[in-house]
Design an enzyme around this catalytic site. Sequence first.
Site, PDB file in Angstrom:
ATOM      1  CB  SER A 107      -4.382   1.503   3.954  1.00 43.56           C
ATOM      2  OG  SER A 107      -3.489   1.052   2.963  1.00 43.56           O
ATOM      3  CE  LYS A 112      -4.099   1.460  -0.855  1.00 40.77           C
ATOM      4  NZ  LYS A 112      -4.469   0.658   0.311  1.00 40.77           N
ATOM      5  CB  SER A 132      -0.952   0.015   1.202  1.00 40.70           C
ATOM      6  OG  SER A 132      -2.018  -0.884   0.981  1.00 40.70           O
TER       7      SER A 132
END
Length: 442
Positions: free
Chosen positions: A115, A63, A60
């Site tokens: 997230s 991102k 993640s």
Amino acid sequence: MKKFVLILTIIFLLINSALYPAFAITLYPTITAPSGILIDADTGDVLFEKNAHMQMYPASTTKIMTAILTLENANLQDKVIIDKDTPFTDGSRIYVIEGEEFTVEQLLYALLIDSANDAAVALAKHISGSIEEFAKLMNKRAKEIGAKNTHFVNPNGLPNDKHVTTAYDLAIIARHAMTIPKFREIVKTVRYQIPPTNKQTETRYLKNSNRFLWGVGPRNKILYNGKSVDIKYNIIDGIKTGYTVLAQQCLVTSAKKDGHRLISVILKAKGKNIYLDSRTLIDYGFENFKFIKITDAGKKVKSIPIKNGTEKTIDLITQNNLYKTIPKNENLNSIDKIVKINKNISAPIQKGQLLGKVIFKSNEKNLGEVNLIAAKSIEQKKGITSIFYFDDKKRSLLHYFLIIFLIYIIWRTIVTIIRLRKRKNKLLRKRRLARKNKKYFY
């Protein structure tokens, strides 16, 4: 005997450190993760690296790039309507509903704090229309920022063999992200609420997945330098966590102390070691390096002549400050400047116009470079020459006019000489004829 030798060794090291501080260097830090890096956020200097250019799965931390593109390509209050496929996104979610309306800002908080993979997909489709097109935009922007070994295939970091990056690439992507005020604001936020929407009657309560921002108490301890301490660390102000089975624990961290920022990246750590490794690097950076100013913005470096200007010279000044991070036990003795000026500089010149650059070096080591700009505006000369002047990089129109005029004068001179000779010859013929006629009549 062994104790005596040990004591002598310790005494020697202490004396040596006192007399020769340049050799009193803290040991290079050790991290448990297979890949990591520490950089100075202001200068980009690498202060520590371990397999920093080895391709890894980012999970993640992907991102961060999704957020950059969102902040660069959308307005915070834009409305995003969820399509029929986004609610079925795998992994961490805020459980969006088909037809549900959010603002871009709300989805950004969900993306970076909770997230949320579905928020990432919704933002990607809002900006590019599809995940595939957004991935192309991600890769293009990553290269522009300077990431050379990164390839994204989705906006959230869900597992894919082709979705890879490196610790170094993530660090410079994060460095760019932290220049965006809204990004800095979001990543340091601990809690956020998304109020009821047109499809959801209850408030969504989000909590940052980064325990550096809030982790206190028995369940949030790490063994650091022989002591059990809270994970929460006050100097840390973001950035992003990540986890998948393949990627394991990933963390990009920003820490600010005395007005100075460092960024660390740890990839594929185990469990709480992600926080142990990150803090190890952050503390190593602040304890062992100093931040020095090489030059101020607006400092005069050189004066250069100006063609076709109302003034003969112009001052070149530095466009911005330049800093360098060096070990605390080192000093820069002398700094050399190499000035490079653009070619064919001529008026008109605008204040702040880029005219060259200055490179700073110390003992052949490159410390960095700064653009040189015009200290003020200079107008083009007025008068007859300005009428004919048309291009800074070419000769003036007057130059060619004079050449043509010279050719015309030469041509006219030749024509005149020819005509004079013809007149002379004609006159001579008349005189000869007159003599003959005179002789005839006598």
